[in-house]
Design an enzyme around this catalytic site. Structure first.
Site: not given
Ligand code: DX5
Ligand code: ZN
Length: 222
Positions: A14, A37, A39, A41, A70, A72, A141, A179
């Site tokens: 990540s 990966h 992330d 957010m 990913h 979020m 998760m 994850d």
């Protein structure tokens, strides 16, 4: 040996845990990994803001790795096309993040990207059932999303075993990803519970560098 790892396993470091002052180098350091990966957010779906489209686009320019994004963010369908255009290879959305999860799944498919779905530790697995046949990846998760460096929730192992059973029973070959809090100490148990892809942030980007971190994870699941 009965303890042998039951299937091939992908490693997905990540980027959230990398040193952004050395972004290009940090990406090169994980070229031996399978995926990167990413992330994203938004400070609304999760209580933290990470980064967005320009960072993904930079990662895309700097690395040939599969970009596993990913999301979020609330109502991700608003941004799926933008993330696809910025270089995502796979897009994973949370079932809790939109009232129209099936529409989001269909949109990712129409964009020609790998379709991933995920759910928070407090969401019953049943929320995934109607979607199993329409996705390429299921992400379990193993922490409440929002921050790197949290502790793996042991209850995730049972969730993995249940999903592994559902998938095997239907002959499905979808990727089963995990994850949050993955370390060399727990990686083997996670793989034995059925995971085929491990995301790891702090366990890879540690003080002695990503190559060493990646190597420790690989050793743990040999
Ligand atoms: C958290 C992110 C994770 C995070 C994992 O919400 O989805 O991908 O980077 O970090 P570690 O491996 O440190 O738990
Ligand atoms: Zn993640």
């Amino acid at each position: 040996m009965t303890d042998a790892v039951p299937h091939p396993v992908k490693l997905a470091p990540s980027l959230l845990a990398c040193d952004f002052t050395r972004f290009g180098e940090e990406l090169r350091a994980i070229e031996g990994a399978d995926w990167a990966h990413v992330d994203v957010m938004d400070g609304a779906f999760v209580p933290n803001i990470s980064f967005g489209l320009p960072i993904l686009a930079a990662a895309r320019r700097a690395s040939p790795l599969f970009m596993d994004v990913h999301l979020m963010i609330e109502r991700p369908e608003r941004y799926l096309r933008d993330f696809a255009d910025a270089g995502a290879d796979g897009l994973t959305v949370h079932v809790e993040s939109t009232p129209h999860i099936q529409r989001a799944v269909d949109m990712i498919r129409d964009l020609g990207k790998k379709v991933g779905i995920t759910l928070n530790p407090g969401t019953p697995l049943e929320a995934l059932r109607p979607l199993l046949a329409d996705v390429d990846l299921i992400l379990v998760m193993s922490i409440n999303p929002g921050f790197g460096g949290q502790k793996f929730m042991p209850s995730s192992l049972e969730r993995l075993r249940t999903l592994r059973r559902w998938l095997d029973d239907s002959g499905s070959k979808v990727e089963l990803q995990v994850d949050g809090g993955v370390t060399p100490q727990n990686a083997r148990a996670i793989v034995h519970a059925g995971a085929t892809c491990l995301v790891a942030g702090s366990a890879v980007y540690g003080p002695d560098g990503a190559q060493a971190g990646l190597e420790r994870l690989r050793e743990a699941i040999k």
